[in-house]
Design an enzyme around this catalytic site. Sequence first.
Site, PDB file in Angstrom:
ATOM      1  N   ASP A 224       1.849  -6.819  -6.265  1.00 24.59           N
ATOM      2  CA  ASP A 224       1.969  -5.418  -5.849  1.00 24.59           C
ATOM      3  C   ASP A 224       1.868  -4.523  -7.080  1.00 24.59           C
ATOM      4  OD1 ASP A 224       2.652  -2.938  -4.826  1.00 24.59           O
ATOM      5  OD2 ASP A 224       4.525  -3.588  -3.905  1.00 24.59           O
TER       6      ASP A 224
ATOM      7  N   SER B 144       8.337  -0.337   1.389  1.00 26.13           N
ATOM      8  CA  SER B 144       7.541   0.787   0.897  1.00 26.13           C
ATOM      9  C   SER B 144       8.314   2.097   1.099  1.00 26.13           C
ATOM     10  CB  SER B 144       6.184   0.802   1.600  1.00 26.13           C
ATOM     11  OG  SER B 144       5.281   1.679   0.967  1.00 26.13           O
TER      12      SER B 144
ATOM     13  N   HIS C 215       0.578  -4.951  -2.203  1.00 25.71           N
ATOM     14  CA  HIS C 215       1.680  -4.197  -1.606  1.00 25.71           C
ATOM     15  C   HIS C 215       1.852  -4.509  -0.125  1.00 25.71           C
ATOM     16  CE1 HIS C 215       4.523  -0.960  -1.060  1.00 25.71           C
ATOM     17  NE2 HIS C 215       3.774  -0.424  -0.116  1.00 25.71           N
TER      18      HIS C 215
END
Length: 373
Positions: free
Chosen positions: A317, A151, A350
């Site tokens: 995601d 991320s 995610h």
Amino acid sequence: MNNDRRFGLKRHITLPGELALDGGSLLTGIEIAYETYGHLNADASNAILICHPLTADQFAASDHPITGKPGWWSRMIGKGKPIDPERYCIICSNVLGSCLGSTGPSSFTPGTETPYAMNFPVITIRDMVRAQAKLLDYLGIRQLKAVIGGSMGGMQALEWASTYPDRVKSVVIIASTARHSAQNIAFHEVGRQAIMADPKWRQGNYYEEKDPPVAGLAVARMAAHITYLSESGLTARFGRRLQSRQEKSFGFDADFQIESYLRHQGIRFVERFDANSYLYITRATDYFDLAEEHGGKLANAFRGTKSRFCVISFDSDWLYPTSESRVIVHALNAAGAAVSFMELSNPNGHDSFLLDAPDLHRTVHGFLEGDRA
């Protein structure tokens, strides 16, 4: 290195000199909080830097001092795990602008007992990485065996590869992007406005009253947390099931399990995070556009690199979908870089990289094993 006090848990350093920021400001007296796991070998060739995601911290593999919970990546880091402290010296620092020991808006301005608050300068991902580079200088680490991040941590890893290519042998980018999209910026702006609309925000000057804008911060977290999940995962876990009741209340309590879950996430979050730090760090991610930093062409960011890259995405995601990872891979190919790419199947959206993801663990382990030099 066993007796070297630079290494270990709950460590701090005041960076020497000034740090020039992308926005034009200079910061002095910067504190960086960090932890290390394992020992640095004699030639300092086994160091791995872990770059944390948005609201995580340096406690990647140790119990959190506020929540008491295991480290946020303890599934990945540990004895017998892909990133093994018996083999590597693992470093994780709290990013510049955060609130778990590194300098940020809740820190005192140098020479005073007054917090920066909104006088703290706006920072970028590259500013965070520059501070990390100074930390590595202090630790005596010239080159990293690998930099790994998911991320926002993946953004930092990309920035490391671009800004300090000679200091990174291998780069692992997980569930990330080379630039924040309009949709990503939009979700962050909703969160920031929730914080700033809370009367307790007081233009960021809430530290003296010790009465922070927890309601606004909780809503910001709730909105963001939705983007970390997937529709299929939410349906499987919660569906339309009611929370601790047989019938709808015909009111505005948390009738549905998903409502209760999101409220719980918001309440937990405000116990460990600062609202102003949330504003600054989300702004840093929104400003991130690696191609923009290199004349509008992403491949230019990696031109001439000798680093190895591993790019990993998850099929569920939708915050940083696989298409974003493919953009990175195409740019690396155009730059002639050595890159491997994996799209993994996982229903958890995610957040898959933080949860049980055996395929991810095997991929990271295999990539690190591929570079035994």
